[in-house]
Design an enzyme around this catalytic site. Structure first.
Site, short mmCIF file in Angstrom:
data_model
loop_
_atom_site.label_atom_id
_atom_site.label_comp_id
_atom_site.label_asym_id
_atom_site.label_seq_id
_atom_site.Cartn_x
_atom_site.Cartn_y
_atom_site.Cartn_z
N ASP A 20 21.17 23.39 81.40
CA ASP A 20 20.27 22.23 81.30
C ASP A 20 19.16 22.32 80.46
O ASP A 20 18.90 23.35 79.83
CB ASP A 20 19.66 22.19 82.85
CG ASP A 20 18.77 21.13 82.82
OD1 ASP A 20 18.93 19.93 82.61
OD2 ASP A 20 17.38 21.37 83.50
N ASP A 22 15.83 20.08 80.36
CA ASP A 22 14.47 19.86 80.60
C ASP A 22 14.11 20.71 81.88
O ASP A 22 14.88 20.45 83.02
CB ASP A 22 14.05 18.30 81.20
CG ASP A 22 14.26 17.57 79.92
OD1 ASP A 22 14.29 17.94 78.82
OD2 ASP A 22 14.64 16.32 80.11
N GLU A 28 9.34 21.07 81.43
CA GLU A 28 9.69 19.83 82.05
C GLU A 28 8.44 18.92 82.01
O GLU A 28 7.29 19.34 82.36
CB GLU A 28 9.78 19.99 83.49
CG GLU A 28 9.97 18.78 84.28
CD GLU A 28 11.06 17.86 84.17
OE1 GLU A 28 12.06 18.20 84.01
OE2 GLU A 28 10.53 16.64 83.53
N TYR A 31 9.95 12.24 81.17
CA TYR A 31 10.63 11.67 80.25
C TYR A 31 10.26 11.95 78.91
O TYR A 31 9.15 11.79 78.47
CB TYR A 31 10.78 10.01 80.42
CG TYR A 31 11.31 9.67 81.79
CD1 TYR A 31 12.79 9.74 81.78
CD2 TYR A 31 10.63 9.05 82.76
CE1 TYR A 31 13.37 9.33 82.85
CE2 TYR A 31 11.51 8.78 83.88
CZ TYR A 31 12.87 8.80 84.04
OH TYR A 31 13.45 8.56 85.26
N SER A 62 22.86 17.46 79.55
CA SER A 62 21.35 17.10 79.97
C SER A 62 21.81 15.45 80.26
O SER A 62 22.34 14.64 79.83
CB SER A 62 20.28 16.89 78.90
OG SER A 62 19.12 16.40 79.31
N ASN A 63 21.10 15.14 81.48
CA ASN A 63 21.05 13.82 82.23
C ASN A 63 19.60 13.05 81.20
O ASN A 63 18.60 13.47 81.56
CB ASN A 63 20.76 13.64 83.78
CG ASN A 63 22.11 13.99 84.21
OD1 ASN A 63 23.12 14.19 83.70
ND2 ASN A 63 21.87 14.04 85.73
N CYS A 101 23.83 12.66 78.55
CA CYS A 101 24.36 11.36 79.40
C CYS A 101 23.26 10.37 79.14
O CYS A 101 21.95 10.38 79.97
CB CYS A 101 24.60 11.46 80.91
SG CYS A 101 24.81 9.92 81.67
N HIS A 103 23.26 7.40 80.58
CA HIS A 103 23.66 6.10 81.49
C HIS A 103 22.79 6.26 82.73
O HIS A 103 22.36 7.26 82.88
CB HIS A 103 25.00 6.44 81.87
CG HIS A 103 25.96 6.27 80.77
ND1 HIS A 103 26.68 7.49 80.31
CD2 HIS A 103 26.33 5.42 79.86
CE1 HIS A 103 27.51 7.13 79.33
NE2 HIS A 103 27.16 6.16 78.86
N ARG A 119 27.37 11.76 83.93
CA ARG A 119 26.10 12.10 84.55
C ARG A 119 26.06 13.17 85.35
O ARG A 119 26.92 13.02 86.62
CB ARG A 119 25.25 10.87 85.02
CG ARG A 119 24.00 11.13 85.83
CD ARG A 119 23.40 9.82 86.44
NE ARG A 119 22.05 10.24 87.10
CZ ARG A 119 21.03 10.71 86.53
NH1 ARG A 119 20.76 10.39 85.31
NH2 ARG A 119 19.88 10.72 87.55
N ASP A 145 17.61 23.87 86.73
CA ASP A 145 16.53 24.00 87.37
C ASP A 145 16.71 22.92 88.80
O ASP A 145 15.79 22.93 89.44
CB ASP A 145 15.27 23.60 86.77
CG ASP A 145 14.82 22.34 86.33
OD1 ASP A 145 16.09 21.59 85.84
OD2 ASP A 145 14.00 21.73 86.45
MG LIG Z 1 16.09 19.99 84.52
ZN LIG Z 2 26.83 9.16 81.33
#
Ligand SMILES: [Mg+2]
Ligand SMILES: [Zn+2]
Length: 199
Positions: A20, A22, A28, A31, A62-63, A101, A103, A119, A145
């Site tokens: 991951d 962030d 963290e 955004y 990562s999302n 991702c 989305h 995602r 995390d």
């Molecule tokens: Mg994270």
């Molecule tokens: Zn996605």
């Protein structure tokens, strides 16, 4: 910096560590909308270098729903990853692939507003790494995390580690009944040590 010519990075691996971003690799900050806001933890570069030297593919997953929400565009995400790559290279470490991702089902930007397969905890990016690098997910690791990172690990049959950085310390207090980590450790360097012990 070494004056030796860098050896070409292998593009084929048996195992990967899916990291991951962030709260796991970098602080963290909500955004992350500017590359200048990238801040590694003090141990990040060492932790990733250790994984590189162990012969594992290091794959960021990562999302980044901020793209779908219209907070920033994909150029910003790419610039963030370029900055991370530059800082890692200065420390003799590297990430083999940066997957994210963009989305979200409740986004604002039409082209990214969708339910997708990439995602987390969906496994799309792990499948992509399997195709690109030949890794075996069931012999791989996921570190993050949040419980959704751990859930990704479960979905693909990988060993999974929750770190207490980022949201991890509070996540640890509210584990969903159906998700379990193989280890909960303080940070990414501890996760790297744990992974080395499993090889
Ligand atoms: Mg994270
Ligand atoms: Zn996605």
């Amino acid at each position: 910096m070494s004056d030796r010519a860098p050896s070409p990075e292998p593009r084929s691996f048996e195992r990967a560590v899916f990291l991951d971003r962030d709260g796991t690799i970098i602080e963290e900050v909500g955004y992350l909308d500017r590359p200048e806001r990238v801040e590694f933890f003090p141990w990040t570069i060492d932790a990733i270098r250790v994984l590189n030297r162990a012969g594992l593919a290091v794959v960021l997953v990562s999302n980044q729903s901020g793209v779908a929400r219209g907070f920033f565009n994909e150029d910003v995400v790419d610039a963030v990853h370029k900055r991370m790559a530059d800082l890692l290279a200065e420390g003799g470490a590297h990430i083999d692939a940066y997957y994210y991702c963009p989305h979200h089902p409740d986004g604002k930007v039409p082209q990214y507003t969708q339910k997708c397969g990439c995602r987390k905890p969906c496994r799309g990016h792990v499948d992509r790494a399997e195709q690109e690098f030949g890794i075996d997910p069931t012999r791989s690791f996921v570190v993050g995390d949040r419980w959704l990172d751990v859930a990704l690990g479960r979905a693909v049959g990988a060993q999974r580690v929750l770190v207490r950085t980022g949201y991890g310390a509070s996540e640890e207090q509210k584990r969903p009944a159906d998700v379990e980590a193989d280890a909960v450790v303080d940070d990414l360097i501890a996760a790297s040590s744990w992974i080395l012990g499993k090889l």
